[in-house]
Design a protein around this motif. Structure first.
Motif, PDB file in Angstrom:
ATOM      1  N   PHE A  76       0.734  -1.206  -0.121  1.00  0.00           N
ATOM      2  CA  PHE A  76      -0.067   0.219  -0.081  1.00  0.00           C
ATOM      3  C   PHE A  76       0.923   1.162   0.012  1.00  0.00           C
ATOM      4  O   PHE A  76       0.355   2.352  -0.447  1.00  0.00           O
ATOM      5  N   VAL A  77       2.106   1.309   0.531  1.00  0.00           N
ATOM      6  CA  VAL A  77       3.009   2.533   0.687  1.00  0.00           C
ATOM      7  C   VAL A  77       4.066   2.241   0.482  1.00  0.00           C
ATOM      8  O   VAL A  77       4.938   1.398   1.026  1.00  0.00           O
ATOM      9  N   LEU A  78       4.831   2.914  -0.503  1.00  0.00           N
ATOM     10  CA  LEU A  78       6.437   2.969  -0.811  1.00  0.00           C
ATOM     11  C   LEU A  78       6.511   1.662  -1.320  1.00  0.00           C
ATOM     12  O   LEU A  78       7.562   1.140  -0.605  1.00  0.00           O
ATOM     13  N   PRO A  79       6.208   0.790  -2.321  1.00  0.00           N
ATOM     14  CA  PRO A  79       6.788  -0.572  -2.346  1.00  0.00           C
ATOM     15  C   PRO A  79       8.093  -0.589  -2.802  1.00  0.00           C
ATOM     16  O   PRO A  79       8.758  -1.475  -2.536  1.00  0.00           O
ATOM     17  N   ILE A  80       8.570   0.600  -3.442  1.00  0.00           N
ATOM     18  CA  ILE A  80      10.109   0.500  -3.870  1.00  0.00           C
ATOM     19  C   ILE A  80      10.982   0.356  -2.538  1.00  0.00           C
ATOM     20  O   ILE A  80      12.419   0.158  -3.047  1.00  0.00           O
ATOM     21  N   ILE A  81      10.600   1.050  -1.711  1.00  0.00           N
ATOM     22  CA  ILE A  81      11.529   1.027  -0.643  1.00  0.00           C
ATOM     23  C   ILE A  81      11.234   0.136   0.562  1.00  0.00           C
ATOM     24  O   ILE A  81      12.138  -0.518   0.798  1.00  0.00           O
ATOM     25  N   LEU A  82      10.144  -0.097   0.835  1.00  0.00           N
ATOM     26  CA  LEU A  82       9.621  -1.031   1.941  1.00  0.00           C
ATOM     27  C   LEU A  82       9.975  -2.398   1.561  1.00  0.00           C
ATOM     28  O   LEU A  82      10.237  -3.273   2.360  1.00  0.00           O
ATOM     29  N   GLY A  83       9.527  -2.659   0.464  1.00  0.00           N
ATOM     30  CA  GLY A  83       9.723  -4.192  -0.192  1.00  0.00           C
ATOM     31  C   GLY A  83      11.021  -4.639  -0.078  1.00  0.00           C
ATOM     32  O   GLY A  83      11.369  -5.873   0.610  1.00  0.00           O
ATOM     33  N   PRO A  84      11.957  -4.033  -0.697  1.00  0.00           N
ATOM     34  CA  PRO A  84      13.495  -4.589  -0.578  1.00  0.00           C
ATOM     35  C   PRO A  84      14.023  -4.784   0.773  1.00  0.00           C
ATOM     36  O   PRO A  84      14.690  -5.531   1.174  1.00  0.00           O
ATOM     37  N   ILE A  85      13.702  -3.688   1.672  1.00  0.00           N
ATOM     38  CA  ILE A  85      14.163  -3.829   3.113  1.00  0.00           C
ATOM     39  C   ILE A  85      13.465  -5.052   3.791  1.00  0.00           C
ATOM     40  O   ILE A  85      14.332  -5.675   4.427  1.00  0.00           O
ATOM     41  N   ARG A 136      14.449 -20.498   9.967  1.00  0.00           N
ATOM     42  CA  ARG A 136      14.123 -21.297   8.439  1.00  0.00           C
ATOM     43  C   ARG A 136      12.825 -21.913   8.854  1.00  0.00           C
ATOM     44  O   ARG A 136      12.492 -22.495  10.058  1.00  0.00           O
ATOM     45  N   PRO A 137      11.863 -22.035   7.930  1.00  0.00           N
ATOM     46  CA  PRO A 137      11.967 -21.669   6.529  1.00  0.00           C
ATOM     47  C   PRO A 137      11.263 -20.261   6.615  1.00  0.00           C
ATOM     48  O   PRO A 137      11.029 -19.513   5.645  1.00  0.00           O
ATOM     49  N   LEU A 138      10.677 -19.791   7.825  1.00  0.00           N
ATOM     50  CA  LEU A 138       9.919 -18.413   7.700  1.00  0.00           C
ATOM     51  C   LEU A 138      10.612 -17.212   7.296  1.00  0.00           C
ATOM     52  O   LEU A 138      10.294 -16.460   6.409  1.00  0.00           O
ATOM     53  N   GLY A 139      12.072 -17.359   7.365  1.00  0.00           N
ATOM     54  CA  GLY A 139      12.829 -16.151   6.972  1.00  0.00           C
ATOM     55  C   GLY A 139      12.647 -16.321   5.323  1.00  0.00           C
ATOM     56  O   GLY A 139      12.804 -15.096   4.602  1.00  0.00           O
ATOM     57  N   MET A 140      12.822 -17.321   4.902  1.00  0.00           N
ATOM     58  CA  MET A 140      12.839 -17.480   3.201  1.00  0.00           C
ATOM     59  C   MET A 140      11.548 -17.046   2.785  1.00  0.00           C
ATOM     60  O   MET A 140      11.589 -16.419   1.668  1.00  0.00           O
ATOM     61  N   TYR A 141      10.152 -17.472   3.481  1.00  0.00           N
ATOM     62  CA  TYR A 141       9.230 -16.965   2.938  1.00  0.00           C
ATOM     63  C   TYR A 141       8.842 -15.507   3.351  1.00  0.00           C
ATOM     64  O   TYR A 141       8.310 -15.006   2.107  1.00  0.00           O
ATOM     65  N   VAL A 142       9.523 -15.080   4.160  1.00  0.00           N
ATOM     66  CA  VAL A 142       9.495 -13.544   4.293  1.00  0.00           C
ATOM     67  C   VAL A 142       9.998 -12.852   3.223  1.00  0.00           C
ATOM     68  O   VAL A 142       9.331 -11.914   2.441  1.00  0.00           O
ATOM     69  N   GLY A 143      11.255 -13.234   2.800  1.00  0.00           N
ATOM     70  CA  GLY A 143      11.969 -12.598   1.670  1.00  0.00           C
ATOM     71  C   GLY A 143      11.266 -12.736   0.578  1.00  0.00           C
ATOM     72  O   GLY A 143      11.096 -11.783  -0.338  1.00  0.00           O
ATOM     73  N   ILE A 144      10.993 -14.014   0.163  1.00  0.00           N
ATOM     74  CA  ILE A 144       9.949 -14.216  -1.274  1.00  0.00           C
ATOM     75  C   ILE A 144       8.675 -13.312  -1.263  1.00  0.00           C
ATOM     76  O   ILE A 144       8.206 -12.679  -2.214  1.00  0.00           O
ATOM     77  N   GLY A 145       7.858 -13.278  -0.130  1.00  0.00           N
ATOM     78  CA  GLY A 145       6.883 -12.651   0.216  1.00  0.00           C
ATOM     79  C   GLY A 145       7.040 -11.111  -0.062  1.00  0.00           C
ATOM     80  O   GLY A 145       6.110 -10.478  -0.711  1.00  0.00           O
ATOM     81  N   CYS A 146       7.970 -10.704   0.494  1.00  0.00           N
ATOM     82  CA  CYS A 146       8.292  -9.103   0.155  1.00  0.00           C
ATOM     83  C   CYS A 146       8.382  -8.820  -1.129  1.00  0.00           C
ATOM     84  O   CYS A 146       8.370  -7.772  -1.394  1.00  0.00           O
ATOM     85  N   ILE A 147       9.285  -9.908  -1.661  1.00  0.00           N
ATOM     86  CA  ILE A 147       9.557  -9.579  -3.321  1.00  0.00           C
ATOM     87  C   ILE A 147       8.022  -9.305  -4.083  1.00  0.00           C
ATOM     88  O   ILE A 147       7.880  -8.473  -5.016  1.00  0.00           O
ATOM     89  N   VAL A 148       7.229 -10.332  -3.716  1.00  0.00           N
ATOM     90  CA  VAL A 148       6.029 -10.543  -4.383  1.00  0.00           C
ATOM     91  C   VAL A 148       5.071  -9.123  -3.968  1.00  0.00           C
ATOM     92  O   VAL A 148       4.240  -8.510  -4.759  1.00  0.00           O
ATOM     93  N   ALA A 149       5.126  -8.789  -2.659  1.00  0.00           N
ATOM     94  CA  ALA A 149       4.489  -7.524  -2.121  1.00  0.00           C
ATOM     95  C   ALA A 149       4.945  -6.232  -2.949  1.00  0.00           C
ATOM     96  O   ALA A 149       4.377  -5.208  -3.329  1.00  0.00           O
ATOM     97  N   THR A 150       6.272  -6.171  -3.048  1.00  0.00           N
ATOM     98  CA  THR A 150       6.956  -5.128  -3.868  1.00  0.00           C
ATOM     99  C   THR A 150       6.262  -4.848  -5.336  1.00  0.00           C
ATOM    100  O   THR A 150       5.835  -3.932  -5.679  1.00  0.00           O
ATOM    101  N   LEU A 210       3.492  -6.425  -6.556  1.00  0.00           N
ATOM    102  CA  LEU A 210       2.079  -6.318  -6.316  1.00  0.00           C
ATOM    103  C   LEU A 210       1.676  -4.666  -5.869  1.00  0.00           C
ATOM    104  O   LEU A 210       0.824  -4.117  -6.511  1.00  0.00           O
ATOM    105  N   GLY A 211       2.288  -4.185  -4.914  1.00  0.00           N
ATOM    106  CA  GLY A 211       2.493  -2.727  -4.774  1.00  0.00           C
ATOM    107  C   GLY A 211       2.692  -1.933  -5.676  1.00  0.00           C
ATOM    108  O   GLY A 211       2.117  -0.743  -6.074  1.00  0.00           O
ATOM    109  N   MET A 212       3.484  -1.979  -6.720  1.00  0.00           N
ATOM    110  CA  MET A 212       4.031  -1.384  -7.709  1.00  0.00           C
ATOM    111  C   MET A 212       2.958  -1.334  -8.922  1.00  0.00           C
ATOM    112  O   MET A 212       2.426  -0.473  -9.649  1.00  0.00           O
ATOM    113  N   VAL A 213       2.319  -2.803  -9.161  1.00  0.00           N
ATOM    114  CA  VAL A 213       1.312  -2.795  -9.992  1.00  0.00           C
ATOM    115  C   VAL A 213      -0.072  -2.072  -9.543  1.00  0.00           C
ATOM    116  O   VAL A 213      -0.643  -1.160 -10.386  1.00  0.00           O
TER     117      VAL A 213
END
Length: 81
Positions: free
Chosen positions: A29-38, A52-66, A68-71
């Motif tokens: 919803f807010v600043l996907p180009i900044i918050l997503g990669p962080i 593990r494996p939560l950290g990996m899921y969070v990393g991949i999920g944040c990429i997807v969220a970035t 999605l937020g940009m779209v």
């Protein structure tokens, strides 16, 4: 000498995962180009620190969220014009 379980999770790694989840949700919803990669970096670092494996899921999920937020931002911007 203390021994830890092979799959023990440090509180710092779990904290990074939780912060990554929050940043991923905000990135939709807010600043996907900044918050997503962080959030993705925090997720992957948490994964390497033992959450593990939560950290990996969070990393991949944040990429997807970035993405999605940009779209979503592009759709909202184009509908305003």
């Amino acid at each position: 000498m203390s021994q830890t379980a092979p799959h023990s999770t440090s509180s710092a790694a779990r904290t990074m995962s939780i912060i990554g989840i929050v940043l991923g949700v905000l990135a939709v919803f807010v600043l996907p180009i900044i918050l997503g990669p962080i959030g993705a970096v925090l997720g992957f670092v948490a994964n390497s620190k033992g959450d593990r494996p939560l950290g990996m899921y969070v990393g991949i999920g944040c990429i997807v969220a970035t993405v999605l937020g940009m779209v979503l931002g592009a759709v909202v911007y184009s509908s305003m014009n």
